[in-house]
Every structure is written in structure tokens, then in C-alpha cells.
Design a protein around this motif. Structure first.
Motif, PDB file in Angstrom:
ATOM      1  N   ILE A 153       0.836  -1.197   0.000  1.00  0.00           N
ATOM      2  CA  ILE A 153       0.000   0.000   0.000  1.00  0.00           C
ATOM      3  C   ILE A 153       0.874   1.251   0.000  1.00  0.00           C
ATOM      4  CG2 ILE A 153      -1.927  -1.263   1.020  1.00  0.00           C
ATOM      5  CD1 ILE A 153      -1.332   0.325   3.635  1.00  0.00           C
ATOM      6  N   LYS A 154       0.475   2.266   0.689  1.00  0.00           N
ATOM      7  CA  LYS A 154       1.087   3.586   0.551  1.00  0.00           C
ATOM      8  C   LYS A 154       1.578   4.066   1.904  1.00  0.00           C
ATOM      9  CE  LYS A 154      -0.383   8.161  -1.120  1.00  0.00           C
ATOM     10  NZ  LYS A 154      -1.373   8.784  -1.992  1.00  0.00           N
ATOM     11  N   SER A 155       2.732   4.681   1.924  1.00  0.00           N
ATOM     12  CA  SER A 155       3.291   5.155   3.182  1.00  0.00           C
ATOM     13  C   SER A 155       2.606   6.442   3.638  1.00  0.00           C
ATOM     14  CB  SER A 155       4.787   5.408   3.022  1.00  0.00           C
ATOM     15  OG  SER A 155       5.346   5.768   4.257  1.00  0.00           O
TER      16      SER A 155
ATOM     17  N   PRO B 225       2.938   9.246   6.918  1.00  0.00           N
ATOM     18  CA  PRO B 225       3.789   9.567   8.066  1.00  0.00           C
ATOM     19  C   PRO B 225       3.066   9.485   9.407  1.00  0.00           C
ATOM     20  CG  PRO B 225       3.701  11.394   6.467  1.00  0.00           C
ATOM     21  CD  PRO B 225       2.694  10.397   6.052  1.00  0.00           C
TER      22      PRO B 225
ATOM     23  N   ARG C 214       6.183   3.874  12.394  1.00  0.00           N
ATOM     24  CA  ARG C 214       7.033   3.886  11.204  1.00  0.00           C
ATOM     25  C   ARG C 214       6.650   2.728  10.274  1.00  0.00           C
ATOM     26  NH1 ARG C 214      11.319   3.225  13.666  1.00  0.00           N
ATOM     27  NH2 ARG C 214      12.088   5.306  14.085  1.00  0.00           N
ATOM     28  N   ASP C 215       6.584   3.043   8.975  1.00  0.00           N
ATOM     29  CA  ASP C 215       6.237   2.033   7.971  1.00  0.00           C
ATOM     30  C   ASP C 215       7.453   1.225   7.534  1.00  0.00           C
ATOM     31  OD1 ASP C 215       3.478   2.617   7.525  1.00  0.00           O
ATOM     32  OD2 ASP C 215       4.022   4.340   6.290  1.00  0.00           O
TER      33      ASP C 215
ATOM     34  N   LEU D 140       9.019  -0.016   4.181  1.00  0.00           N
ATOM     35  CA  LEU D 140       8.890   0.413   2.793  1.00  0.00           C
ATOM     36  C   LEU D 140       9.303  -0.701   1.839  1.00  0.00           C
ATOM     37  CD1 LEU D 140      10.372   4.033   2.909  1.00  0.00           C
ATOM     38  CD2 LEU D 140       7.990   3.301   3.125  1.00  0.00           C
TER      39      LEU D 140
ATOM     40  N   PHE E 287       7.815   4.065  -3.710  1.00  0.00           N
ATOM     41  CA  PHE E 287       7.779   2.998  -2.713  1.00  0.00           C
ATOM     42  C   PHE E 287       6.350   2.625  -2.359  1.00  0.00           C
ATOM     43  CE2 PHE E 287      11.765   5.120  -2.376  1.00  0.00           C
ATOM     44  CZ  PHE E 287      12.680   4.181  -1.963  1.00  0.00           C
ATOM     45  N   TYR E 288       6.154   1.335  -2.123  1.00  0.00           N
ATOM     46  CA  TYR E 288       4.974   0.884  -1.417  1.00  0.00           C
ATOM     47  C   TYR E 288       5.306   0.914   0.080  1.00  0.00           C
ATOM     48  CZ  TYR E 288       3.976  -1.488  -5.916  1.00  0.00           C
ATOM     49  OH  TYR E 288       3.760  -1.799  -7.235  1.00  0.00           O
TER      50      TYR E 288
ATOM     51  N   LEU F 240       4.185  -1.415   3.699  1.00  0.00           N
ATOM     52  CA  LEU F 240       3.396  -2.527   4.247  1.00  0.00           C
ATOM     53  C   LEU F 240       2.398  -1.960   5.258  1.00  0.00           C
ATOM     54  CD1 LEU F 240       6.224  -5.189   4.800  1.00  0.00           C
ATOM     55  CD2 LEU F 240       4.785  -4.811   2.786  1.00  0.00           C
TER      56      LEU F 240
ATOM     57  N   PHE G  91       2.219  -4.710   9.977  1.00  0.00           N
ATOM     58  CA  PHE G  91       3.660  -4.496  10.052  1.00  0.00           C
ATOM     59  C   PHE G  91       3.967  -3.146  10.681  1.00  0.00           C
ATOM     60  CE2 PHE G  91       2.383  -7.057   6.512  1.00  0.00           C
ATOM     61  CZ  PHE G  91       3.236  -8.145   6.547  1.00  0.00           C
TER      62      PHE G  91
ATOM     63  N   ASP H   4       7.549  -0.930  11.816  1.00  0.00           N
ATOM     64  CA  ASP H   4       8.998  -0.894  11.946  1.00  0.00           C
ATOM     65  C   ASP H   4       9.357  -0.108  13.204  1.00  0.00           C
ATOM     66  OD1 ASP H   4      11.680  -1.040  11.615  1.00  0.00           O
ATOM     67  OD2 ASP H   4      11.777   0.344   9.910  1.00  0.00           O
ATOM     68  N   GLU H   5       9.112  -0.709  14.352  1.00  0.00           N
ATOM     69  CA  GLU H   5       9.406  -0.072  15.632  1.00  0.00           C
ATOM     70  C   GLU H   5      10.515  -0.843  16.326  1.00  0.00           C
ATOM     71  OE1 GLU H   5       7.967   2.721  16.911  1.00  0.00           O
ATOM     72  OE2 GLU H   5       7.034   2.874  14.940  1.00  0.00           O
TER      73      GLU H   5
END
Lengths: 581, 581
Positions: free
Chosen positions: A168-170, A172, A176-177, A179, A189-190, A192, A218, A220-221
Motif C-alpha cells: 500500500i502507501k506510506s 507519516p 514507522r512504515d 517500505l 515505494f509501497y 506494508l 507491520f 517498523d518499531e
């Protein structure tokens, strides 16, 4: 056919049958005249028997097989002379006639037993061996059963499972995504999904009415023991509902799972406001298996000349019933406990409610018996009870007292993992102020609707607006949470404004949702449950890792497959990327 | 409570009830004295009635509501004077007493009807509106039902669903991976799984015995109409099985789905070797709903003086039954069709089998009546039939004839989407030679076991080793495929060697699996089904996109959320990445 039966299947009624079994050698016992092998598969253990006198070659062959060898045995089911009633197959054994090694095994790096000698790191590196152990396999079986029963329940009440996209789309906002670089769209970038939040709202706008999905998400921590970079949610959304419709629907789900998975009937759900949860339990996820509610003592304890209390915003106590006999040593240990940096209290005041009706406290110098009695009354204490009192800033002290309450319950063994106390915490604050970035953040997420009656404070007093949001809490664990959503474009725009978005930022990040609101969005709301956590709660463990087949460690690594790893320069080139040294 | 009933629920037996409905306005008809509104939700359509005489205000309000407005209506169920028997709610209507607009709607960019005026691009951009249309919603409902029934079937035969990780490791073998940069491990990457292949094999080594998962998989390939970068598999693996155990288990799954989803009984599965599939159908996924098998004519057609045939490696024909009456124009059109670059034949020879027993062909100059009769006999033709013959290189000509066979079946309407013909294609070649890279590639994947009886050719004649692999083919569509796996470490090492891996490469990429084989790996095999494709086959569509809620276009873009997109420089910095300009 490689086997006629599994290793958990044969019973005394099968005596006389010729069978073929296959499995792993759990252990073998050489008793001179006889050799016995426990043959194991997922379904159980069956004893193979070899007679040295009548089948010396076969018996010798059997004796050479090591632990975890994979073998196939053909033989006859006979009644055992010494039966093992603990094992469902323990009344029979197989007199083996043919034996074939399907695959030999090196000695595994740790024992394949319920209690293993393998440490955590070793078990994770050889996770495929760890899963051979009963407790780990049973965790995965429990998880499977939870998923099947969740789906069947939701399917029966007209929910449709829809798969939402993973690429999908990041955005902010939020955590944190992860990528994913796009090769076909260089420089783009996609991301998650952290949750399918916007997609499930779009599915409500699409008229699907009732959606669910058991879905990987998902974040990203930086990881803690109970966090994983990929985790699983039971994600749900409903249209044309009020808050109570949602709560009742998912109480139904919880009751179904309690019944089907834990065989527990008559589970009820209390509802508690966020305000009361903080006031009485010092946390928004109270463990209500036991009472020991916190009581404010400001009016009884301040302005009596004890400076620590006089300077405190809050004086608050709990009643540890029956603990008046605590020794000096025990009380010192508790004081040390509350002073640990994780708790952060400066000290601990105690009052023993003696059997004779008198009181003995650590602040006897400042408070007379009548005053101490007023505390005891406020906390509903009886002779034999122990009052524990903390003082300081309101928020921090409440939190510390909440922790002390749990700690006392642990010491008093009031937190039985086989007892379940369920509630909804409701009416959360809509917004949280962040001093550092000097803006409000959505406590739940930016799509949560304010309570109708607080709407008008959104401009004048946003910090005191309550959200139409709710968390399901079981035994002090937040199992899930959700909210009634904003479904009006102007309201959503207003919310982004309160959160400090420019109209352009709101449009570029969430324009697709704002646009969708133009075309007839129904009122809707939903909930998402932490599936890993729910499994671990039902399984009686504190760690979600125990319920994930192949978890990652705290550095986000899969130590079994050794991932993440470096990739070919060519792969990066295709993605128009360079590593920054 | 926002509604007492859905819009698909009320019947004549509900007459007299006071009800609350909520939904979207499908259409409204103003008949002067009366205004009727069709109120729609996922479950159906119910007619709302407003009387201008008795409720003029309400009626005027109703007349102003546009298409796709979201409204709530309270009223009384009454029997309709003119009933609509096609609509399950068509015997009643609601005399509305209160009407509330929950959300207005702008005019949607295309009509929300079964046959819409919206083009593909527009429908994808506003997919949430597209899903409001019955055919799209029904596709998602079918998919949901397929998933539920798949899980229930597999659960009932002891399969456990296990979630395997999404963040795994990149391996150069196979298709191109999507990469996910790791922030915590700078310069390293996860990859998204192309399939959970190695994990499911590890689960067999872990003793789980029967595993399945309905799981998203990812391939970064250039897209065609029926490919998506993310797609869904029904992924399965079993231990202690031979090929036939696997085939029977999943025939059971297929039969269950045919019965539960399509209400079709008595589905049977043929088995056909890859060799026969290529020989008789020119493809490894033959459509067996009709015969028209290909017949080799080399012995009847070569060395008779017709140079085109004499120079050809293969002369092959099909019998288009009943087509002897094809006109010159029709035959020319067929010739043009086979000459298209996608088919690539040089020309087409025909033989009409006349009703009087004579033959008329495009090569009468070279072949006499007896010779043409020998072709007709070889192809089992009767008077009135038409033989179509191609010649050229063996592989290319077989393939072209396979395509022509399908084309003729289309023209003859022999490919009824409501008829299903199922088979397993078995005994595939293990390896394919690639001239460009001058190495063998695994036709299925490197973990596929060779057929026992071909083992010894692995050194001497690898190109002719057959694999213990199988594909499920329904109506010419490859629904799934799998194999019995290698479970012996030495055999797996040998396979990597044949595929041109150095031992170091094999260890670095697949060491975790090779190591796992040391500790007692059971014989195992499995299969993976293309879930999107199976849904589209059952739904009667050629495009898997119709069965995906939010598909991506051929450039890998989600045009609704406008993804992929650019990200903040800060995000790349955290990932230690730079864009290559």
C-alpha cells in the motif's frame, strides 16, 4: 501408503490388526530380552516392541536407532501386559515385523521434551526442532483453533472476509512504515500496512456492511519482548451501527471463543469509562480479576503537617487485604520495588490495620489513630489488612499505584491465569497533547469519531473531547480496540486540522478516503484484535512469540533463516537504489 | 439501533411491523401521487413508499434525495398492490413515517448498476463504488465462501493453518523478489515470499504432519492481465505420503468446493502424463471439456512429395467435427488466425470430409483420395468433418495446434463455463535447459523429487529425468501444482549441483533447509493452488482481477490510493538508502 494409522490412533479394540506406522523415535529402552521404542508423531506416541529371542535381527536393528530417527514400522497390535493409562494408546503395543529407516537423524542440539535443555537462542535457530516439542506444537494448534472458530463465528453472523492489499502507501501519521521499493515505478515505494484501517472503511463505503480479516500487519518499531515487526490482527468493521452494536457483536465473538477453545461458559463483559479505569486502577487496561481498587486520600492525608503529602498533587492508597502481618523485611522489599526506575515512586507509606482495631504506620509521627482510621475507612479496610500509600504527581502516582496493585496481586496470587475477567474500557480521550512536537495526536487514530455530546468542544477545548472509542481488556491485557468512525467529510477535514495537517497534506495522504466520503458513506465502526496476544492469553503465556511459528528476535532478525541479509548489487540497481555508507 | 432489519429481509409475513431500514438510494420514481424509492444494502433492495396526499412534506423530502444518498427510514410494512416476484422483498413495501439523511452523495462517476457505464480505469479509481455493484460484490462473496469452505474441509481432515513469515530472505533462484530494507540492520534487506515453500517443508520436519495456509505471495514480475504483484495461494503440505495420497486429498478438497460453492456433485479427476498432454493437446494444461485430440500424421503425410511436410519435423492434425461446410472465407480466416505472431504457424492445411465419402483439401495437388482417407482415419473423422493440419518444428507446431484446437472449440462453443472437466497432469520433466544461461532450471522448483525409476539418469541424462510433480488442471486452467519433495540432504545437494549451484551458494541460500534435513526429515509432499484463479474459474471470469477487492494495474499501481508513491528523504535516511538518479 506410508502408514495405515497415526501414532495417536490405536486402541485396545484394534488388537490383532496388522498396521503400518511412521514417525520419530522419541526414546528406546533396551531391557535385554525386549527392546521398546516410543514412536512419536503429531497425534501421539505408540510403543513398538521387539523380542530379542524371536526376532534377534530386527531387535538388533532397533537398538541402533537414535533419537529423532524417522522410521516406518509394520507389525501387529497386541494388548500390553503393563498398561500406561496416561497415554491414550497405552493399552496396546506393536509387535514389529518389518522396520525401515526413512531418514536417520543427528543428535538434536537440544532435547525434544516438554521441558527442554535448549536455551531461547538455540531453540529459535532450530525452531523446526522446537516445534516438535508438545508445548510449542500445542500453542500452534491453539492458534489454528482460535482462527477457525473466529472465522466460523463471524461468517455465521454475516461478516465477509476480504483480503486487503499488502503493498500500500506510506503515510507519516502513526508508527514507522516498512517500505518496499517499486522497480516498475523508479524512486517510488509501497509501504506494508500497519493495519487495513482505511481499506476497511472503504469497504464500508462500498456497502459490504460487515467485513473481517485475519491479517498480517507491520510496524517498523524498536522491538520489546511482546512486539514483533509482523503481527496478526482480527480486523473487523460494521456499517449502520452504534457503539453498543459493535460491543455486543464482539462480546459474542469472545464468548464463542471462550466456549469453543477454553470450554468456559457465561462470560460477561463489564463496561468502564477510561476515567474510572485511571481513577481506580491507574491504567487504561485494568486487571479486574481482583478488587484492591485505588482510593484517593487527599482529603484525609493532606494539610496534616506531613510535607511529602502536603506537596503532593495526589495521595492514593490500596488495601492489601490480610497483609497486616507483613514483616519489616517484606515492607522494605516493597519500598525498594516501588523505587525501581520502572515504577519511579519516591517512597512507600504503609498502615497496618491491627487485629485489635489499632493502626501502625510508617507515618505515625504525623497522623494519629483517628486519622489513620479515616484512611482505613476510605479504603474499606478491616482489621488484618495492610494499606499501601503513594503520593506525588497525579498521573505518575496513579500509574505507580496501578503497578503496585498488580505486584501485590501477584504476591497474593490473585491473578489466576485460568480465571478470566473481561471488560470494555470506553470513552477514551480523543486526543493526546505532545509537548515535544507541540501538537495533538489522535489517541486511537485520526478516523475515530468524537462523542456526540463533546463535539462542540472540538474547537474550544480539544484536549477534553472524549472519543467514541473502546478497548476490550481481559485480565489486564488489551486484547483489542476500536471506535465508531468519522463518516462525514467535513468532520474528517476538521479532525486533520486539529491534528495539525494542512488541507494539502490531508488531501495528499488521505485524499482517497476523504473523496470516498463524498459518495454516500454510511455510519460505521469497528475493532481490531491482537490475534497473537489473544492466543497467548488463552494459552496462559505472557509472550506472543510462543504463539508465532517463526518469530523474529528483538533485533528484528529471523535467526533460523538468517534474515535480513545482504542482496546483490544488481537487485539494488533494478530498484534504482544505492546503499548509503 | 440504526436499523431493525436489512434491505433483503422483509417478507409478506412481516406485514404490519414497524421497522427501521438504512441503506443507499438505488433509484426513485416520482409517479405524481406516490413516490417510490428503492433502498439498497448488501442484502437486497426494499421499496419505500411515500404518499403525496397524506404525507406531502415527507414525500417532497423524498423526491429531493439523489442516487446513492445514505438514508434511514422508519415505517410500516404493507403488502404491495403490484408485486415484484423477482425480488425476494417484492411482495411488500414500507410506508415511510420518518426519513433521515445519514449522508448525502454526489453523483457517482459511473452508474451503480449490474451493467455500468464506467470504464475499467474509472472503476478502479473508484473501486469502493464499483464494489457496490452486484457482480463485483458477488465475486467477493464467492471468494469469501471459497476460503471458508477450503478452511473447513482442510480443518476436518486434520490440517493445521500456520502463518509463515512475510518478512523473509531474498534468494536469486526463481522469480524476482520484492525487497524490504531493514532499518535495524543497515544495508540488509528482507524479501517478501514468492511462496512459503521452504517454511512449509520446515513445518513438515517439525512434525506438524498436515499444514495449510491461505496466504499472500509476491512476485516482482512485469505484469500481464492475469498476474498481480501480490496474489493468494492455498498452500498445503503433508508428511508420510506418496503422490497418490496427495492427489486424493486435494481431489477431496476440489469435490468439496464444487459441491458447496457450485452445487456440483460427482466430480471426477483423470490423470494424464505430461507426455500425453503435450502429444494430444499441445499443452501441459489441456482443456478436456471436449475431445478433438491431436493426431500425428507423419507416416501418412511425409515423403509424399509435398515439400512443406517433407521438411517438417511434425505433421499434426485435429478433427473439427461437423465443419466440412466451412466456407472459403472461414478457412481463410482460420489461416490468418494461425499465422498471427502469437500462434506463429506458416500456414494451415485443411481436408473436408465430404458427405459422399470423398475428400477436398488445400493440398489435393500432392495427395490422392486414399492418402487423404488415411489422414481422416488416423484422426477418426466421419463424413461432414473438417481436418485441420499444421506442420513444422515439433514443439512449436504442437503448441500452435494446441491453440488452434482451443480456438476451434471456442468457435464451436464446446467450452461451456458451466461444465467442468478436471484432471491431474503428472510426471513432468524435472529440469528445463536454458540455452542463454547454459544451465538447467528446475521446472517446478529445486525441492521437487525425481521419480524413483529415473533417479539413475540424474547424472547421465538429466534432461530426461521425470519429476514426481503434478498440476491440477480444470477446463484448461492450471489451478494448482505441487510435488513430492526431496527429503534427503545428499539428494538435495545433488539437485543444487545439477542446477549449477556451488556447494557454498547452496549453503548460503538454503543452508537452513539443508541443515534441517540432518535432524530427521520425514518424506513429504504438497501442493499450492492459485486462489485468485480458482475463484475466477468458479465465478466464470477470465480475469483474476475481478476477484480481488483492490487489484493493481499492469504498471503495479493502485490507482485508487495512488501507490506506490514518493517518500520523505528522512525515511530513506533511516533505511541507509539513497535514490539513484
Amino acid at each position: 501408503m506410508m502408514r495405515t494409522h497415526t501414532c495417536g490412533e490405536l486402541r485396545i479394540t484394534d488388537t490383532g490388526k496388522k498396521v503400518t506406522l511412521a514417525g520419530w523415535i522419541q526414546r528406546s529402552r533396551d531391557l535385554g530380552g525386549m527392546t521398546f521404542i516410543d514412536l512419536r508423531d503429531r497425534y501421539g506416541i505408540t510403543q513398538l516392541a521387539f523380542n530379542m529371542e524371536t526376532q534377534s535381527d530386527l531387535c538388533r536393528q532397533a537398538r541402533e536407532l537414535g533419537r529423532e530417527y524417522v522410521v516406518q514400522a509394520i507389525g501387529k497390535v497386541v494388548e500390553r501386559s503393563s498398561k500406561n493409562r496416561k497415554n491414550p494408546t497405552g493399552e496396546i503395543e506393536i509387535i514389529v515385523q518389518e522396520l525401515k529407516v526413512l531418514n536417520p537423524a543427528e543428535t538434536p542440539p537440544f532435547t525434544i521434551e516438554d521441558e527442554t535443555d535448549g536455551g531461547d537462542d538455540l531453540r529459535m535457530k532450530y525452531r523446526y526442532l522446537d516445534i516438535r516439542r508438545n508445548p510449542v506444537r500445542q500453542n500452534l494448534e491453539l492458534r489454528h483453533k482460535m482462527a477457525i472458530e473466529t472465522r466460523n463465528y463471524l461468517n455465521n453472523v454475516d461478516f465477509i472476509e476480504v483480503e486487503t492489499p499488502v503493498l500500500i502507501k506510506s503515510t507519516p501519521e502513526g508508527a514507522r512504515d516498512f517500505l518496499v521499493p517499486s522497480r516498475m515505478n523508479a524512486g517510488q515505494f509501497y509501504a506494508l500496512p500497519q493495519s487495513p484501517q482505511t481499506f476497511k472503511q472503504l469497504l464500508m463505503i462500498s456497502g459490504l456492511d460487515r467485513y473481517f480479516q485475519i491479517v498480517k500487519c507491520f510496524r517498523d518499531e524498536d522491538l520489546r519482548a511482546d512486539r514483533q515487526p509482523e503481527f496478526t490482527q482480527i480486523d473487523c468493521e460494521m456499517s449502520f451501527v452504534t457503539r453498543d452494536d459493535v460491543l455486543e457483536t464482539f462480546e459474542g465473538l469472545a464468548r464463542h471463543l471462550f466456549k469453543q477453545v477454553k470450554n468456559i461458559d457465561n462470560v460477561t463483559f463489564d463496561r468502564m469509562s477510561y476515567h474510572d479505569a485511571m481513577k481506580y486502577y491507574g491504567t487504561d487496561k485494568p486487571d479486574t480479576r481482583f478488587g484492591m481498587r485505588m482510593g484517593e486520600l487527599n482529603e484525609y492525608a493532606r494539610d496534616k503537617g506531613f510535607k511529602v503529602f502536603d506537596d503532593a498533587e495526589l495521595v492514593v492508597g490500596i488495601n492489601a487485604a490480610g497483609c497486616a502481618g507483613y514483616t519489616r523485611k517484606q515492607l522494605d522489599a516493597l519500598t525498594d520495588w516501588v523505587r525501581r526506575p520502572q515504577i519511579g515512586a519516591k517512597g512507600l507509606v504503609y498502615v497496618k490495620c491491627n487485629e485489635d482495631g489499632s493502626f501502625k504506620s510508617s507515618v505515625d509521627k504525623f497522623f494519629d489513630q483517628d486519622q489513620l482510621k479515616s484512611w482505613a475507612d476510605a479504603l474499606d479496610a478491616q482489621p488484618g489488612d495492610l494499606l499501601l500509600v503513594l503520593a506525588g504527581d497525579d498521573a505518575a502516582t496513579r500509574k505507580a499505584m496501578g503497578e503496585l496493585r498488580l505486584e501485590m496481586a501477584n504476591r497474593l496470587e490473585l491473578r489466576d491465569p485460568n480465571t478470566f475477567s473481561c471488560l470494555w474500557v470506553v470513552d477514551f480521550p480523543l486526543l493526546e497533547w505532545d509537548d515535544e512536537t507541540r501538537r495533538y495526536y489522535a489517541m486511537h487514530h485520526p478516523f475515530t469519531a468524537p462523542l456526540e455530546e463533546d463535539m462542540d468542544k472540538l474547537n474550544s477545548d480539544p484536549g477534553n473531547v472524549r472519543a467514541n472509542a473502546y478497548d476490550m481488556v481481559i485480565n489486564g491485557v488489551e486484547i483489542g480496540g476500536g471506535s465508531i468512525r468519522i463518516f462525514d467529510r467535513d468532520m474528517q477535514a476538521k479532525m486533520f486540522e486539529v491534528l495539525g495537517f494542512t488541507p494539502e497534506e490531508a488531501q495528499s495522504q488521505f485524499g482517497f478516503l476523504m473523496d470516498a466520503f463524498r459518495y454516500g458513506a454510511p455510519p460505521h465502526g469497528g475493532v481490531a484484535f491482537g490475534f497473537d496476544r489473544w492466543c497467548s492469553l488463552f494459552g496462559g503465556s505472557e509472550s506472543i512469540r510462543d504463539y508465532i511459528a517463526f518469530p523474529k528476535n528483538n533485533a528484528g532478525r529471523d535467526v533460523m533463516i538468517d534474515s535480513p541479509s545482504e542482496v546483490d548489487e544488481k537487485q539494488l540497481e533494478e530498484l534504482s537504489l544505492k546503499l548509503k555508507k
